[in-house]
Design a protein around this motif. Sequence first.
Motif, PDB file in Angstrom:
ATOM      1  N   MET C 270      27.678  40.548  38.581  1.00 17.79           N
ATOM      2  CA  MET C 270      29.013  41.138  38.683  1.00 17.79           C
ATOM      3  C   MET C 270      29.857  40.756  37.471  1.00 17.79           C
ATOM      4  O   MET C 270      30.511  41.598  36.865  1.00 17.79           O
ATOM      5  CB  MET C 270      29.707  40.660  39.955  1.00 17.79           C
ATOM      6  N   SER C 271      29.838  39.487  37.134  1.00 17.16           N
ATOM      7  CA  SER C 271      30.601  39.018  35.984  1.00 17.16           C
ATOM      8  C   SER C 271      30.160  39.717  34.719  1.00 17.16           C
ATOM      9  O   SER C 271      30.961  40.185  33.914  1.00 17.16           O
ATOM     10  CB  SER C 271      30.396  37.516  35.804  1.00 17.16           C
ATOM     11  N   LEU C 272      28.865  39.782  34.564  1.00 14.65           N
ATOM     12  CA  LEU C 272      28.281  40.334  33.349  1.00 14.65           C
ATOM     13  C   LEU C 272      28.565  41.822  33.231  1.00 14.65           C
ATOM     14  O   LEU C 272      28.893  42.338  32.173  1.00 14.65           O
ATOM     15  CB  LEU C 272      26.775  40.105  33.429  1.00 14.65           C
ATOM     16  N   LEU C 273      28.434  42.500  34.365  1.00 10.96           N
ATOM     17  CA  LEU C 273      28.621  43.945  34.405  1.00 10.96           C
ATOM     18  C   LEU C 273      30.061  44.284  34.068  1.00 10.96           C
ATOM     19  O   LEU C 273      30.339  45.191  33.293  1.00 10.96           O
ATOM     20  CB  LEU C 273      28.271  44.435  35.807  1.00 10.96           C
ATOM     21  N   GLY C 274      30.985  43.533  34.655  1.00 10.40           N
ATOM     22  CA  GLY C 274      32.387  43.843  34.456  1.00 10.40           C
ATOM     23  C   GLY C 274      32.886  43.385  33.100  1.00 10.40           C
ATOM     24  O   GLY C 274      33.724  44.032  32.487  1.00 10.40           O
ATOM     25  N   GLY C 275      32.378  42.276  32.644  1.00  8.43           N
ATOM     26  CA  GLY C 275      32.848  41.733  31.371  1.00  8.43           C
ATOM     27  C   GLY C 275      33.140  40.266  31.496  1.00  8.43           C
ATOM     28  O   GLY C 275      34.097  39.872  32.160  1.00  8.43           O
ATOM     29  N   VAL C 276      32.307  39.465  30.829  1.00  5.22           N
ATOM     30  CA  VAL C 276      32.413  38.017  31.005  1.00  5.22           C
ATOM     31  C   VAL C 276      33.695  37.471  30.429  1.00  5.22           C
ATOM     32  O   VAL C 276      34.325  36.591  30.991  1.00  5.22           O
ATOM     33  CB  VAL C 276      31.215  37.335  30.327  1.00  5.22           C
ATOM     34  N   TYR C 277      34.104  38.009  29.271  1.00  7.83           N
ATOM     35  CA  TYR C 277      35.258  37.410  28.604  1.00  7.83           C
ATOM     36  C   TYR C 277      36.552  38.126  28.928  1.00  7.83           C
ATOM     37  O   TYR C 277      37.500  38.106  28.163  1.00  7.83           O
ATOM     38  CB  TYR C 277      35.003  37.359  27.096  1.00  7.83           C
ATOM     39  N   THR C 278      36.573  38.819  30.069  1.00 10.06           N
ATOM     40  CA  THR C 278      37.805  39.460  30.491  1.00 10.06           C
ATOM     41  C   THR C 278      38.172  38.895  31.848  1.00 10.06           C
ATOM     42  O   THR C 278      37.299  38.478  32.598  1.00 10.06           O
ATOM     43  CB  THR C 278      37.616  40.975  30.642  1.00 10.06           C
ATOM     44  N   PHE C 279      39.459  38.897  32.157  1.00 14.88           N
ATOM     45  CA  PHE C 279      39.862  38.322  33.441  1.00 14.88           C
ATOM     46  C   PHE C 279      39.533  39.267  34.590  1.00 14.88           C
ATOM     47  O   PHE C 279      38.993  38.859  35.614  1.00 14.88           O
ATOM     48  CB  PHE C 279      41.360  38.006  33.427  1.00 14.88           C
ATOM     49  N   PHE C 280      39.850  40.549  34.405  1.00 14.93           N
ATOM     50  CA  PHE C 280      39.684  41.488  35.520  1.00 14.93           C
ATOM     51  C   PHE C 280      38.299  42.126  35.577  1.00 14.93           C
ATOM     52  O   PHE C 280      37.980  42.842  36.509  1.00 14.93           O
ATOM     53  CB  PHE C 280      40.755  42.577  35.464  1.00 14.93           C
ATOM     54  N   ILE C 323      31.663  46.060  31.016  1.00 15.02           N
ATOM     55  CA  ILE C 323      32.354  47.340  30.975  1.00 15.02           C
ATOM     56  C   ILE C 323      33.803  47.191  30.537  1.00 15.02           C
ATOM     57  O   ILE C 323      34.277  47.895  29.646  1.00 15.02           O
ATOM     58  CB  ILE C 323      32.261  48.018  32.355  1.00 15.02           C
ATOM     59  N   VAL C 324      34.491  46.218  31.132  1.00 12.95           N
ATOM     60  CA  VAL C 324      35.890  46.032  30.754  1.00 12.95           C
ATOM     61  C   VAL C 324      35.979  45.538  29.312  1.00 12.95           C
ATOM     62  O   VAL C 324      36.845  45.959  28.541  1.00 12.95           O
ATOM     63  CB  VAL C 324      36.579  45.056  31.723  1.00 12.95           C
ATOM     64  N   GLY C 325      35.037  44.699  28.939  1.00 18.42           N
ATOM     65  CA  GLY C 325      34.988  44.234  27.559  1.00 18.42           C
ATOM     66  C   GLY C 325      34.816  45.402  26.599  1.00 18.42           C
ATOM     67  O   GLY C 325      35.433  45.469  25.542  1.00 18.42           O
ATOM     68  N   PHE C 326      33.971  46.342  27.011  1.00 23.70           N
ATOM     69  CA  PHE C 326      33.721  47.533  26.198  1.00 23.70           C
ATOM     70  C   PHE C 326      34.986  48.366  26.047  1.00 23.70           C
ATOM     71  O   PHE C 326      35.345  48.808  24.961  1.00 23.70           O
ATOM     72  CB  PHE C 326      32.603  48.348  26.861  1.00 23.70           C
TER      73      PHE C 326
END
Lengths: 297, 415, 481
Positions: C270-280, C323-326
């Motif tokens: 989940m963390s990886l998919l959403g974006g590790v270096y983003t809060f949300f 994804i959010v990181g992207f």
Amino acid sequence: MAGFTADVLLVQFINGLFIAAGIYLVASGLSLVFGVLGVLNFAHGSFYMYGAFFVFTWIGFELGGFWPALLIAPLAVVIVGVATEVVFLRPIYKADPLYQLLLTYGLVLMFGDVVKLIWGADNQSVARPAGLEGTFPIFGALFPSYQLFVLLPIGISTILALYLLLNHTQIGNVVRAATQDREMVGALGVNVRLLYTGVFAVGAFLGGLGGAVLAPMGALYPGMDFDVIIEIFLVVVLGGLGSMAGTALGALIYGELKSLGILFVPDLESVFIYVLMVIVLLARPQGLLGKRVETSR
Amino acid sequence: MRVRFLTRVLVPIIALAFLAAPSSAADPKPIKIGLLYSLSGMAAVYTKGTVIGHQIAAEEINAAGGLLGGRKIEYVIRDDKLKPGIAVEEFRRMVTRDQVDFVMGVISSGVALAVSEVAKEMKVLFVDTIAQTAALTEEQGHDYVVRLNTNSVILGRTAALAAAKGPWKSYYFIGPDYEWGHRVNADFWEYLQTKKPGVTKMGDLWPKLGERDFSAHITAILNAKPDAVFTSLWGGDLIAFIKQANAYGFFDKVQFIATGAGDLDILEPLGGEMPIGILATFLYAFDYLPIKKAQNEKFIEEFKERAGYLPKSGDIIGYVSTYIMAEAIKKAGTTDSLKLGNALRGSRYETLLGDIMVRDFDGQATFPYNTGVTYTDPKYPFKRLKDVTRANGEDVLQSKEEIEKIRANYKKKGG
Amino acid sequence: MANLQGSIGEGALAQRRAATARDPMIWAFVAALVLLFWVPELILYMGWAKFWIQFATQVFIWSLFAMSFNLLMGYAGMISFGQAAYLGIGGYTAGLLLKNIAGLSFYLGLAAAPLGGALAALIIGYFCVRRTHIYFAILTLAFGHIVYLIAFKWYGFTGGDNGVIGIPVPGWITEPTFANYYKFVLVISVAAIYLLWRIVNSPFGRALTAIRENPERADFIGIPVDRYRLYAFVLVGAFSGLAGALIMVNDRSVYPDLAHWTQSTQVLLMSLLGGVYTFFGPIVGAVLLRTMDADITQNYPEIWQLFLGGVLVLILFGLPGGIVGFIQERDIGSGDDHATRTAKLLRLFRRKSWMFLGGALLFTTFFSILQSPGAWLLPRTRVFEPFALATWGIVPCALLQLVVGAAALWLLLRRVDRFNRIDGALLLILPIAALVLHVYLGTPLSGLLIVLLWVIFTVYSLVQADFRRAYRLGRPPNGGG
């Protein structure tokens, strides 16, 4: 529960050797790959599973039966392994090692379902080779011929072969140097890419060999990769990550603890090894024979 | 993605417009049954055939005109991934989104107990078809749970009945290290003591689920020199154990008694490696048929065509349990969970597996369970069973008083 | 020495505290809370299945778990492979208390869960935090597995492998629409996530990032590295315990499976998919993964692991930032002048659009193949059905899409620096096509997700000041900035 005669202990001890040889065969590849590449390969359990299933398929071809499969199945696994390394791992060696760990976890999931697609979800079984189905007496106790004449010799010769390869050949020197300092080896003009692929191939071969040798002893099913991976992690971590001697020692402890532990505290057999691992890790986080690990500072 | 608009998206829209034309005759509302099984992961090997069994039965019933005035059976099939949490979520989804009338299924005992709790809360009938932990209908039993299969008590006690007839005096036990394994072994042992006083227990071994190497267990057992060994190991574990024990000459030295070992999922993969003379129990073998020969043969043929292999115990349970539910629906005249549950309980059913009854006080079906001895039949590439005896579920299951006592004790302990 | 540097740290801390006291984000959280609070009413009013309320509840619990985990993974750089242990400990703490102590207040039992999680994390973390990287991962995995084994084997205490079944919960939770529990979870999660937000933006949170980037330097400037890492581990243990208790209440039972290491990999994913270096990011990851669980994996149970593994591998290669990181990715130096910034933004927008096209195409092709496995290249049936996907062969169809799609995207992107309103609208509206396609394929949720992500991506790009200026002015002014 006292009062065991010496020969009972001896029998259980030899049994422990069988267990140790089996787990060593699988775990050695994992340890070797970690030592050189720094990748803790979750997918090693898949290589073990593929080794076993390739034996099953080969026997179905009826081209010489079990014995050729002992070599052909691991070689087939090497092809899978090299493809994995070149396609998936090679592009991300520079990334955090944990990303490699996650990648190999993703591969485990994929490999597992591929097995189901190819071989189906059923339990399969590989018969023991002719002549080795029975037992063989030593000191009046009976031992399974297969474990005695196939598993144990292959296990011991793998230990020897790896020892000789690593300590008494030119390639071995390079590999050992790489476990100490990867950048340095590259700077010295060694083709690191080739070295990594080669080591990964040897690791895959060992995993496949483990699967092939152990195939006639149990059932083959999708999910056997998950069952073995925790065990080999235990052995490798116990012995010391990346230390080949440590892996052999870890396997020996694992086998004997399991084998002798059953005699004394049968109720707790599945917890023993974890308790031991925690004790070892608390006292020596790098494992029994591992080199000093970096800490947060 | 936006561009797909130009190629494939406009086409389907138009297509949908055409396809959405109203269907000819309005069928009466179907009877929706939720099937909740572990369709992925390790257990898939058992559940795939069960679902096929369910489907064959539903098609036969639907072809014969359906139930309750032409209502057809329709399945909603979901995967619980062997995880109680997912199973609970899927159960709720089947009820609140797919509007199923009741739910059948689950293979894992842990999943069954978790699902049963939610069924009780949502007041939706849960029909357990594979999971066999006795706790589900004993101490955790309630109005909305019924089991149409054997349970661990039938398993253990049937084997004990057969064992009591043998000459063996001292026993060793080995079973998978989780509740079901402990329970079957205990049921066997307690019942055996009442049927054959003077038997002794020499030890227990509890290898973990998915154990690869049984050498240490085998020699530890042989070292104790028991007359007989009872096991509740199953699936891959039992196959591995038998193969490895073979190599120690284990089966020449002790009498081996194994629950479920007479089923095809053990006999077939082991082939010639299955030793003869093992006392093995089983629910169903494809050609061992006390009754309804024609229907059974039809089922086998149909099943083989779809699945590609002969039906096993779990597969026929799918078929049989659907028929039992159909009869209960006919009897209740409704699909209301409570009424259906009440109609189901306390009635007798003639099934392919024998004449059974769903007991009114705990919802446990009284399937007969068989015991046989393995032998080599040259017609088959695997071992078959001879001297088969049947134990009726009614005869081995606990009485109403005993069940009430178990429940009272459980309550007292704070359950 | 440590003391001296510690006091410098304290000074900075006070300054930061003053700054964060007026955190405008609180209004965003309050707004989210108020809006989401009425979701059950909306669902019931629209006559949608009550299941979605239950589904949303699960998503919030997992979001809480994933976001707290991300504090460890993304901010402190400590990748734990045994985080499910604290989920389990939280669930068991609350579950056993409520089950065994008659008359214990429900809230008190629930409140014990984070304490239990924190205590366990303190004990285990004490031994683990000194190790880094792979050794930390392995140690946490080992300890996590031991927690699982204890839950699995200790029949007298934890109920063994069957777990603790039928835990009493108050009547308002078992109310059949699930709405009450949804609201309860929503309030707790939003509050907890706000707390996490404050933590990562506090001096402590910044110190953790400093430790992640360079432990030696962090030590040198006076951050007590091991202690801070332990604090983070304990904090996350508490949040995970809370999430575990919420799952327990949701299921009315708790079982060893909750603590199994494969659950730990779920939250990692989940963390990886959403974006590790983003809060949300982890929220997006949690929504996506739970949706996949509810939609895709149910339709294709035989191969969902293949799919999940494929997604994991693709993310590691294609979207290392998630994804959010992207979506948030920007490549603007502080020294860039206006023209450079605009040009960079436009370039980035183009690149992202191409990747989006590629990703969406891959995704749909994959499911088309699943939908009709026999029709990769050639029609499956001899009967000619002009409107069936299988008729044309999936791979040729996909190639055709690729060509036409690429051409259309090229045309659209060529105009990107002199956008007019119609172009902007098209960019936002066209993804609806993907939704229709997915409805047609039988995976409506996935289609919805693509649309959602696309809208977020486009809107996010359009609202950026530089981008908007470029969009309004037609082309970047020379020498501006």
